[in-house]
Enzyme design. Sequence first.
Site, PDB file in Angstrom:
ATOM      1  N   ALA A   1       0.873  -1.176   0.000  1.00 38.10           N
ATOM      2  CA  ALA A   1       0.000   0.000   0.000  1.00 38.10           C
ATOM      3  C   ALA A   1       0.907   1.223   0.000  1.00 38.10           C
ATOM      4  O   ALA A   1       2.083   1.150   0.371  1.00 38.10           O
ATOM      5  CB  ALA A   1      -0.899  -0.028   1.218  1.00 38.10           C
TER       6      ALA A   1
ATOM      7  N   GLY B   1       0.533  -4.986   1.005  1.00 35.87           N
ATOM      8  CA  GLY B   1      -0.661  -5.044   0.155  1.00 35.87           C
ATOM      9  C   GLY B   1      -0.401  -5.721  -1.185  1.00 35.87           C
ATOM     10  O   GLY B   1      -1.324  -6.272  -1.791  1.00 35.87           O
TER      11      GLY B   1
ATOM     12  N   GLU C   1      -0.760  -9.308  -0.504  1.00 33.77           N
ATOM     13  CA  GLU C   1      -2.189  -9.555  -0.261  1.00 33.77           C
ATOM     14  C   GLU C   1      -2.981  -9.547  -1.578  1.00 33.77           C
ATOM     15  O   GLU C   1      -3.880 -10.365  -1.772  1.00 33.77           O
ATOM     16  CB  GLU C   1      -2.733  -8.503   0.715  1.00 33.77           C
TER      17      GLU C   1
ATOM     18  N   GLU D   1       4.643  -5.123   7.292  1.00 30.15           N
ATOM     19  CA  GLU D   1       3.930  -4.023   7.965  1.00 30.15           C
ATOM     20  C   GLU D   1       4.417  -3.776   9.381  1.00 30.15           C
ATOM     21  O   GLU D   1       4.415  -2.641   9.859  1.00 30.15           O
ATOM     22  CB  GLU D   1       2.420  -4.304   7.996  1.00 30.15           C
TER      23      GLU D   1
HETATM   24  N1  CO8 Z   1       4.594   3.093  -0.720  1.00 27.93           N
HETATM   25  C1  CO8 Z   1       5.022   4.243  -1.262  1.00 27.93           C
HETATM   26  N2  CO8 Z   1       6.181   4.363  -1.929  1.00 27.93           N
HETATM   27  C2  CO8 Z   1       6.943   3.269  -2.047  1.00 27.93           C
HETATM   28  C3  CO8 Z   1       6.573   2.025  -1.497  1.00 27.93           C
HETATM   29  C4  CO8 Z   1       5.340   1.960  -0.816  1.00 27.93           C
HETATM   30  N3  CO8 Z   1       4.873   0.827  -0.289  1.00 27.93           N
HETATM   31  N4  CO8 Z   1       7.538   1.138  -1.769  1.00 27.93           N
HETATM   32  C5  CO8 Z   1       8.481   1.779  -2.475  1.00 27.93           C
HETATM   33  N5  CO8 Z   1       8.141   3.088  -2.640  1.00 27.93           N
HETATM   34  C6  CO8 Z   1       8.882   4.129  -3.333  1.00 27.93           C
HETATM   35  C7  CO8 Z   1      10.079   4.585  -2.524  1.00 27.93           C
HETATM   36  O1  CO8 Z   1       9.677   5.529  -1.548  1.00 27.93           O
HETATM   37  C8  CO8 Z   1      10.964   5.158  -3.585  1.00 27.93           C
HETATM   38  O2  CO8 Z   1      10.499   6.451  -3.891  1.00 27.93           O
HETATM   39  P1  CO8 Z   1      11.576   7.674  -4.151  1.00 27.93           P
HETATM   40  O3  CO8 Z   1      12.347   7.240  -5.357  1.00 27.93           O
HETATM   41  O4  CO8 Z   1      10.682   8.846  -4.374  1.00 27.93           O
HETATM   42  O5  CO8 Z   1      12.406   7.747  -2.934  1.00 27.93           O
HETATM   43  C9  CO8 Z   1      10.702   4.284  -4.785  1.00 27.93           C
HETATM   44  O6  CO8 Z   1       9.457   3.633  -4.523  1.00 27.93           O
HETATM   45  C10 CO8 Z   1      11.750   3.226  -4.981  1.00 27.93           C
HETATM   46  O7  CO8 Z   1      11.903   2.520  -3.759  1.00 27.93           O
HETATM   47  P2  CO8 Z   1      13.339   2.305  -3.047  1.00 27.93           P
HETATM   48  O8  CO8 Z   1      14.264   3.409  -3.383  1.00 27.93           O
HETATM   49  O9  CO8 Z   1      13.076   2.019  -1.607  1.00 27.93           O
HETATM   50  O10 CO8 Z   1      13.796   0.975  -3.806  1.00 27.93           O
HETATM   51  P3  CO8 Z   1      14.797  -0.149  -3.270  1.00 27.93           P
HETATM   52  O11 CO8 Z   1      15.093  -1.012  -4.428  1.00 27.93           O
HETATM   53  O12 CO8 Z   1      15.927   0.450  -2.505  1.00 27.93           O
HETATM   54  O13 CO8 Z   1      13.920  -0.973  -2.194  1.00 27.93           O
HETATM   55  C11 CO8 Z   1      11.938  -2.095  -1.372  1.00 27.93           C
HETATM   56  C12 CO8 Z   1      12.784  -1.689  -2.597  1.00 27.93           C
HETATM   57  C13 CO8 Z   1      12.720  -3.069  -0.487  1.00 27.93           C
HETATM   58  C14 CO8 Z   1      10.679  -2.756  -1.897  1.00 27.93           C
HETATM   59  C15 CO8 Z   1      11.602  -0.834  -0.561  1.00 27.93           C
HETATM   60  O14 CO8 Z   1      11.075   0.152  -1.429  1.00 27.93           O
HETATM   61  C16 CO8 Z   1      10.594  -1.059   0.533  1.00 27.93           C
HETATM   62  O15 CO8 Z   1      10.914  -1.584   1.586  1.00 27.93           O
HETATM   63  N6  CO8 Z   1       9.325  -0.614   0.309  1.00 27.93           N
HETATM   64  C17 CO8 Z   1       8.286  -0.673   1.303  1.00 27.93           C
HETATM   65  C18 CO8 Z   1       7.760  -2.078   1.432  1.00 27.93           C
HETATM   66  C19 CO8 Z   1       6.699  -2.122   2.483  1.00 27.93           C
HETATM   67  O16 CO8 Z   1       6.916  -1.866   3.663  1.00 27.93           O
HETATM   68  N7  CO8 Z   1       5.470  -2.491   2.086  1.00 27.93           N
HETATM   69  C20 CO8 Z   1       4.364  -2.603   2.974  1.00 27.93           C
HETATM   70  C21 CO8 Z   1       3.566  -1.330   2.939  1.00 27.93           C
HETATM   71  S1  CO8 Z   1       2.307  -1.334   4.201  1.00 27.93           S
HETATM   72  C22 CO8 Z   1       1.057  -2.175   3.490  1.00 27.93           C
HETATM   73  O17 CO8 Z   1       1.114  -2.632   2.374  1.00 27.93           O
HETATM   74  C23 CO8 Z   1      -0.152  -2.307   4.312  1.00 27.93           C
HETATM   75  C24 CO8 Z   1      -1.170  -3.101   3.545  1.00 27.93           C
HETATM   76  C25 CO8 Z   1      -2.478  -2.863   4.168  1.00 27.93           C
HETATM   77  C26 CO8 Z   1      -3.537  -3.222   3.172  1.00 27.93           C
HETATM   78  C27 CO8 Z   1      -4.044  -2.015   2.519  1.00 27.93           C
HETATM   79  C28 CO8 Z   1      -5.462  -2.221   2.149  1.00 27.93           C
HETATM   80  C29 CO8 Z   1      -6.364  -2.024   3.263  1.00 27.93           C
END
Ligand code: CO8
Length: 259
Positions: free
Chosen positions: A66, A110, A113, A133
């Site tokens: 998400a 998400g 999911e 999360e």
């Molecule tokens: N949301 C928003 N932006 C994101 C997300 C995300 N989930 N994931 C990555 N991005 C963005 C980064 O902020 C970055 O943006 P910018 O270039 O502007 O800084 C860009 O994408 C590229 O990401 P990274 O530079 O971090 O790329 P890496 O290759 O270094 O890392 C990862 C990749 C490991 C995937 C890393 O981006 C990461 O850890 N992302 C977050 C993963 C995460 O925690 N996901 C869970 C989110 S919470 C959730 O999903 C709750 C679900 C609830 C259900 C919703 C429905 C009800």
Amino acid sequence: LPTYRFVIVDRRARVGLITLNRPQQLNALCDELVSEIGAALDAFEADDSIGAIVITGSAKAFAAGADIAAMQALSYIDAYRGDFITRNWERVKTCRKPVIAAVAGYALGGGCELAMMCDFILAADTAQFGQPEIKLGTLPGAGGTQRLPRAIGKAKAMEMCLTGRLMGAEEAERAGLVARVVPADGLVEEAIAVATKIAANSLPVAMMIKEAVNRAFESGLQDGLLFERRTFHASFGLEDQKEGMSAFLEKRPPVFRHR
Ligand code: CO8
């Protein structure tokens, strides 16, 4: 086919293809993206010439979760009143045609999911699944704590949700999270090939099978078996059942009319 902002919609014969396309954010699932998945599913579901659907992302990410930027400042009352954001997500679950998730790269939070809401997952060897999360101070909100244990059992699901660790494709296949692992460069073509096979069969039968298998997760064994038997009986009302069995007896390939 209509155009969208965050998804690319395409078709290959009887297969509908939805490609998540928000590359700068690794396909982070903002409200608009999830709404567009719903709209694309609506269109494919209404189209009699579509028999199966594939949802995929990019080589780097199916979806990294998400949208954290959109969630960060959300208050409890906003989340509760707006039914954040599961309202939209139900659409994937309610799709009656078969839906395959073709996952390469990250399927996190998400994203994991969303993949689990599909009927089955085909994974590239690069796929990484996770429910991270907990590291953000929250928990899965679109089925992670419910579908993951049903898919891979309590021990692995609990460990993944409590530690936020990622699970690679090989382990995911061993654990039963994914149907099959394929080389990354052939993932989407393979998913389309599988969907094409499904879509060549009778659509109403595929829909009945989907309902019956899903019923296994909603009912006890006796009720599930009864549901299956009644649905099996109902299949004898289909033109396609007459065609399928006639074709077998006449030693020719069947020509299903999907009715
Ligand atoms: N949301 C928003 N932006 C994101 C997300 C995300 N989930 N994931 C990555 N991005 C963005 C980064 O902020 C970055 O943006 P910018 O270039 O502007 O800084 C860009 O994408 C590229 O990401 P990274 O530079 O971090 O790329 P890496 O290759 O270094 O890392 C990862 C990749 C490991 C995937 C890393 O981006 C990461 O850890 N992302 C977050 C993963 C995460 O925690 N996901 C869970 C989110 S919470 C959730 O999903 C709750 C679900 C609830 C259900 C919703 C429905 C009800």
